[in-house]
Write a protein that holds these residues in place. Structure first.
Motif, PDB file in Angstrom:
ATOM      1  N   PRO A   1      10.395  14.245  -1.755  1.00  0.00           N
ATOM      2  CA  PRO A   1      10.710  15.562  -1.247  1.00  0.00           C
ATOM      3  C   PRO A   1       9.313  15.940  -0.300  1.00  0.00           C
ATOM      4  CG  PRO A   1      11.571  15.545  -3.162  1.00  0.00           C
ATOM      5  CD  PRO A   1      10.665  14.221  -3.196  1.00  0.00           C
ATOM      6  N   ASP A   2       8.126  15.361  -0.640  1.00  0.00           N
ATOM      7  CA  ASP A   2       6.875  15.623   0.053  1.00  0.00           C
ATOM      8  C   ASP A   2       6.462  14.522   0.931  1.00  0.00           C
ATOM      9  OD1 ASP A   2       6.683  13.712  -1.893  1.00  0.00           O
ATOM     10  OD2 ASP A   2       4.533  14.258  -2.450  1.00  0.00           O
ATOM     11  N   PHE A   3       7.531  13.919   1.578  1.00  0.00           N
ATOM     12  CA  PHE A   3       7.398  12.822   2.406  1.00  0.00           C
ATOM     13  C   PHE A   3       6.767  13.695   3.746  1.00  0.00           C
ATOM     14  CE2 PHE A   3       8.634  10.498   6.208  1.00  0.00           C
ATOM     15  CZ  PHE A   3       8.360   8.984   5.907  1.00  0.00           C
ATOM     16  N   SER A   4       5.991  12.763   4.637  1.00  0.00           N
ATOM     17  CA  SER A   4       6.033  13.217   5.844  1.00  0.00           C
ATOM     18  C   SER A   4       5.271  12.053   6.822  1.00  0.00           C
ATOM     19  CB  SER A   4       4.673  14.458   5.912  1.00  0.00           C
ATOM     20  OG  SER A   4       3.365  13.812   5.495  1.00  0.00           O
ATOM     21  N   PRO A   5       5.493  11.850   7.943  1.00  0.00           N
ATOM     22  CA  PRO A   5       5.153  10.856   8.691  1.00  0.00           C
ATOM     23  C   PRO A   5       3.671  10.342   8.781  1.00  0.00           C
ATOM     24  CG  PRO A   5       6.373  12.150  10.175  1.00  0.00           C
ATOM     25  CD  PRO A   5       5.946  13.008   8.725  1.00  0.00           C
ATOM     26  N   THR A   6       2.803  11.330   8.303  1.00  0.00           N
ATOM     27  CA  THR A   6       1.478  11.127   8.026  1.00  0.00           C
ATOM     28  C   THR A   6       1.109  10.764   6.911  1.00  0.00           C
ATOM     29  OG1 THR A   6       0.882  13.531   7.815  1.00  0.00           O
ATOM     30  CG2 THR A   6       0.726  12.530  10.225  1.00  0.00           C
ATOM     31  N   SER A   7       1.967  11.149   5.650  1.00  0.00           N
ATOM     32  CA  SER A   7       1.535  10.795   4.418  1.00  0.00           C
ATOM     33  C   SER A   7       2.927  10.406   3.753  1.00  0.00           C
ATOM     34  CB  SER A   7       1.031  12.006   3.764  1.00  0.00           C
ATOM     35  OG  SER A   7       0.828  11.620   2.297  1.00  0.00           O
ATOM     36  N   PRO A   8       3.586   9.209   4.143  1.00  0.00           N
ATOM     37  CA  PRO A   8       4.795   8.910   3.740  1.00  0.00           C
ATOM     38  C   PRO A   8       5.024   8.539   2.042  1.00  0.00           C
ATOM     39  CG  PRO A   8       3.745   6.997   4.736  1.00  0.00           C
ATOM     40  CD  PRO A   8       2.766   8.253   4.933  1.00  0.00           C
ATOM     41  N   VAL A   9       5.585   8.984   1.305  1.00  0.00           N
ATOM     42  CA  VAL A   9       5.782   8.898  -0.166  1.00  0.00           C
ATOM     43  C   VAL A   9       7.328   8.631  -0.315  1.00  0.00           C
ATOM     44  CG1 VAL A   9       5.494   9.897  -2.132  1.00  0.00           C
ATOM     45  CG2 VAL A   9       3.954  10.521  -0.565  1.00  0.00           C
ATOM     46  N   PHE A  10       7.675   7.623  -1.152  1.00  0.00           N
ATOM     47  CA  PHE A  10       8.903   7.298  -1.408  1.00  0.00           C
ATOM     48  C   PHE A  10       9.087   7.211  -2.909  1.00  0.00           C
ATOM     49  CE2 PHE A  10       7.528   4.983   2.287  1.00  0.00           C
ATOM     50  CZ  PHE A  10       8.327   5.295   3.104  1.00  0.00           C
ATOM     51  N   VAL A  11      10.360   7.544  -3.182  1.00  0.00           N
ATOM     52  CA  VAL A  11      10.744   7.431  -4.690  1.00  0.00           C
ATOM     53  C   VAL A  11      11.828   6.526  -4.902  1.00  0.00           C
ATOM     54  CG1 VAL A  11      12.691   9.205  -4.265  1.00  0.00           C
ATOM     55  CG2 VAL A  11      11.746   9.062  -6.494  1.00  0.00           C
ATOM     56  N   VAL A  12      11.878   5.874  -6.072  1.00  0.00           N
ATOM     57  CA  VAL A  12      12.699   4.965  -6.429  1.00  0.00           C
ATOM     58  C   VAL A  12      14.067   5.570  -7.158  1.00  0.00           C
ATOM     59  CG1 VAL A  12      13.258   2.931  -8.130  1.00  0.00           C
ATOM     60  CG2 VAL A  12      11.024   3.132  -6.935  1.00  0.00           C
ATOM     61  N   VAL A  13      15.128   5.099  -6.563  1.00  0.00           N
ATOM     62  CA  VAL A  13      16.483   5.918  -7.027  1.00  0.00           C
ATOM     63  C   VAL A  13      17.296   4.699  -7.241  1.00  0.00           C
ATOM     64  CG1 VAL A  13      18.612   7.365  -6.192  1.00  0.00           C
ATOM     65  CG2 VAL A  13      16.155   7.951  -5.458  1.00  0.00           C
ATOM     66  N   GLN A  14      18.041   5.130  -8.481  1.00  0.00           N
ATOM     67  CA  GLN A  14      18.982   4.054  -9.126  1.00  0.00           C
ATOM     68  C   GLN A  14      20.461   4.083  -8.371  1.00  0.00           C
ATOM     69  OE1 GLN A  14      19.753   4.158 -13.275  1.00  0.00           O
ATOM     70  NE2 GLN A  14      20.609   1.959 -13.403  1.00  0.00           N
ATOM     71  N   ARG A  15      20.816   2.979  -7.880  1.00  0.00           N
ATOM     72  CA  ARG A  15      22.230   3.064  -7.404  1.00  0.00           C
ATOM     73  C   ARG A  15      23.269   2.939  -8.366  1.00  0.00           C
ATOM     74  NH1 ARG A  15      19.883  -1.159  -3.519  1.00  0.00           N
ATOM     75  NH2 ARG A  15      19.781  -0.331  -1.622  1.00  0.00           N
TER      76      ARG A  15
ATOM     77  N   GLN B   1       0.780  -1.092   0.038  1.00  0.00           N
ATOM     78  CA  GLN B   1       0.005   0.113  -0.138  1.00  0.00           C
ATOM     79  C   GLN B   1       1.008   1.220  -0.013  1.00  0.00           C
ATOM     80  OE1 GLN B   1      -1.011  -2.767   2.040  1.00  0.00           O
ATOM     81  NE2 GLN B   1      -2.444  -2.973   0.216  1.00  0.00           N
ATOM     82  N   SER B   2       2.158   1.328   0.094  1.00  0.00           N
ATOM     83  CA  SER B   2       2.908   2.397   0.167  1.00  0.00           C
ATOM     84  C   SER B   2       2.851   3.143  -1.090  1.00  0.00           C
ATOM     85  CB  SER B   2       4.578   1.758   0.394  1.00  0.00           C
ATOM     86  OG  SER B   2       4.616   1.105   1.734  1.00  0.00           O
TER      87      SER B   2
END
Length: 213
Positions: free
Chosen positions: A41-55, A10-11
């Motif tokens: 950048p718009d991550f927050s504890p109540t609305s966690p958003v993640f981005v996929v980053v290439q290593r 659900q993330s």
């Protein structure tokens, strides 16, 4: 922060362009070890958003080096000889376990719709190239799929193992119930390595091959 936020189906995960990624897509990307998740950048504890980053290559190598070794599969036993087999690849070449005595045999059990199976193919191809000059190392990929389907698949996704079609009966004979399953047999046909999917599988297969005298 990521350690305190559970990441699951659900993330909310986006790519670098900000587009939402389905779970099956970003999970597969992360599973290769080529990508990681970072807070957006718009991550927050109540609305966690993640981005996929290439290593970077160095980051990927460091990440893989820190992973624990893959667990042994439940389908084989180290040191035991597996039941003999007679196989024919998509090009008609025959492989008889009795005639392979004296060679190191690397086996991969897979099928086309298996996501983890597809993820490891590029690394397995690299492994084949590393042993291109070794006639004593044989790579066999036993697929559940039919010959025509495999031939269509490799047009888009090359796979450098010898491809064995319609191998469901072979997998069932060994009791294999999850995929991919990889194993390495020594020159006497005894199992020296066996495991299921791991992001650094090629490394451990190479290590097992090189331990065979």
């Amino acid at each position: 922060m990521q350690n305190r936020i559970q990441i699951n189906e659900q993330s909310v995960v986006k790519n670098a362009s900000g587009s939402l990624l389905p779970y099956v897509v970003w999970r597969q990307m992360v599973g290769t070890g080529d990508y990681t998740l970072k807070t957006a950048p718009d991550f927050s504890p109540t609305s966690p958003v993640f981005v996929v980053v290439q290593r970077t290559p160095a980051e990927r190598e460091q990440y893989l080096s820190q992973l624990p070794a893959p667990q042994e599969s439940p389908f084989f036993m180290t040191g035991h000889t597996i039941a003999p087999f007679k196989l024919r690849d998509v090009n008609g070449h025959k492989f008889d376990s009795k005639e392979l005595k004296g060679k190191i045999v690397v086996l991969n059990f897979w099928f086309i719709r298996c996501g983890p199976c597809r993820m490891e193919i590029p690394e397995l191809n690299t492994l084949v190239k590393q042993y291109a000059g070794r006639e004593d190392v044989v790579f066999l990929a036993v697929a559940l799929d039919e010959r025509a389907d495999i031939q269509d698949f490799v047009q888009q996704y090359p796979y450098d193992y010898a491809l064995i079609p319609a191998g469901r009966y072979v997998a069932q004979g060994y009791g294999i119930k999850s995929y991919p399953t990889n194993l390495v047999l020594d020159r006497e046909g005894k199992v020296v390595f066996h495991a299921q999917y791991h992001p650094n599988m090629a490394y451990f297969l190479q290590k097992a091959i090189d331990t065979v005298p």
